[in-house]
Design an enzyme around this catalytic site. Structure first.
Site, PDB file in Angstrom:
ATOM      1  N   VAL A 182       0.811  -1.218   0.000  1.00 35.89           N
ATOM      2  CA  VAL A 182       0.000   0.000   0.000  1.00 35.89           C
ATOM      3  C   VAL A 182       0.846   1.271   0.000  1.00 35.89           C
ATOM      4  CG1 VAL A 182      -1.985  -1.105   1.071  1.00 35.89           C
ATOM      5  CG2 VAL A 182      -0.264  -0.014   2.523  1.00 35.89           C
ATOM      6  N   LYS A 183       2.132   1.155  -0.279  1.00 34.39           N
ATOM      7  CA  LYS A 183       2.981   2.342  -0.367  1.00 34.39           C
ATOM      8  C   LYS A 183       2.784   3.013  -1.731  1.00 34.39           C
ATOM      9  CE  LYS A 183       4.712   1.961   3.751  1.00 34.39           C
ATOM     10  NZ  LYS A 183       5.840   1.082   4.033  1.00 34.39           N
TER      11      LYS A 183
END
Length: 383
Positions: A182-183
């Site tokens: 989720v970066k």
């Protein structure tokens, strides 16, 4: 039910899927050319002279400290407001993490408090660009140079962030990035180190692969090599690197969408009672890539955060917290070193009162209005 507006979602397309299938169809899954190609691509994106791919951001930080020879009796200055990995990387060497409180406005390390934490045992300073907002690096560099300390930048939340036009990670002696799903971009799992020092880069390459003196391509006789140093298996696989190569190409677009979403959400939250937006606007010469937007609740209602997050979830709006506690308050560190709450008031305030809201490229600006309206309805009922 699944969130209608998820907090995070990796954007994986046919380009990434095809790249992975090409790797799987070939004979090399590790020790191959794609890891090198990914390093070159990320180095080009950040304008870094050197880049070393690793299995995770944590592995990269640990590898750096190990390479420096840190051990028992050594200390590293670490922000209290960060992911526990920033401190774990120090502890894993046998050295001690010495925590410093956060700035109230940004959540970044309180630069004014760094020098007071330095002792004769201090070997390094670690800074974290919290929520993607750059630390004021010229100030920290001056402190590190004055005390002859290694300066590591934890850039896990900060691809695309710059200070005076220089990408974060290149102000200190090394910067480490995370590619968790989720970066800003992903390799499924993995990390990378960027730095200017070619000799250190070569040492990191050696130690991330067992301390073996010859890569597969350098071996005249297959399977014949020597081990010249103690090292780790911290390599990035060809599968992960193949995803990363395609993701780097998309990263500028991802960052642009994040910036647009962040701006839209900040405007939409401006009149919502009971909170302020974190991070605050930065000086014109500093750029944040806006990992997520933090809604910092008023102290009078911060104990209601679990209920507020539950109500957001019921509306299909994903959220998170960054981070659940100041690291020195977490059980492992509290039991080992003790915890003095008066030393970390800002870190505690942010950890206990912040709701992280999504601004990722999987969303559009109009969905920011939905997020703000949902939070407004919940908070209005509390006043």
């Amino acid at each position: 039910m699944s969130d209608v507006i998820p907090f995070g979602k990796p954007l994986i397309g046919d380009e990434e899927r095809n790249a992975v299938m090409e790797v799987l169809a070939g004979p090399i899954l590790v020790h191959g050319p794609r890891a090198t190609e990914f390093e070159q691509a990320f180095a080009a994106f950040t304008a870094a002279p050197h880049a070393v791919s690793v299995s995770s951001c944590t592995a990269g930080m640990h590898l750096i400290y190990f390479t420096l020879g840190l051990g028992a009796g050594d200390e590293v200055i670490v922000p209290a407001q960060t992911h526990v990995a920033t401190a774990h990387a120090v502890e894993l060497t046998g050295a001690k993490a010495v925590f410093v409180d956060a700035e109230e406005a940004t959540g970044n390390i309180d630069i004014a408090a760094i020098e007071a934490a330095i002792t004769p045992q201090t070997r390094a300073i670690a800074v974290v660009h919290y929520l993607g907002v750059p630390v004021d690096m010229p100030q920290v560099v001056a402190i590190a140079r004055r005390h002859n300390l290694f300066l590591l930048e934890d850039c896990a939340l900060a691809p695309g962030a710059k200070v005076d036009g220089v990408h974060v990670g290149l102000w200190g002696d090394a910067g480490v990035f995370s590619f968790y799903p989720v970066k800003h971009m992903t390799t499924a799992e993995g990390g990378i180190i960027i730095l200017r020092d070619g000799e250190l880069a070569q040492r990191l390459r050696l130690l991330k692969a067992f301390g073996v003196d010859r890569t597969h391509g350098e071996r005249k006789v297959p399977g014949v090599y020597d081990t010249v140093a103690l090292g780790f298996n911290y390599r990035m696989s060809e599968i992960h690197a193949a995803i990363g190569i395609e993701q780097v190409k998309k990263l500028p677009g991802f960052l642009q969408q994040r910036a647009e979403n962040f701006a839209a959400l900040a405007i939409a939250l401006a009149d919502v009672p009971g909170l302020r937006v974190l991070p605050q606007p930065m000086d014109s010469h500093r750029h944040s890539c806006h990992y997520c937007l933090g809604a910092l609740l008023d102290e009078a209602i911060q104990e209601k955060r679990p209920a507020i997050i539950t109500q957001l979830k019921a509306q299909g709006i994903g959220s998170s917290v960054y981070y659940p506690q100041p690291v020195p308050r977490m059980t492992y560190y509290r039991e080992k070193y003790g915890y003095d709450e008066s030393r970390y008031p800002n870190a505690a305030r942010i950890s206990d009162g912040l709701i992280a809201l999504p601004v990722g490229p999987h969303l559009q600006p109009e969905q920011m209005v939905t997020i703000a309206d949902g939070l407004r309805a919940i908070l209005t009922g509390l006043f």
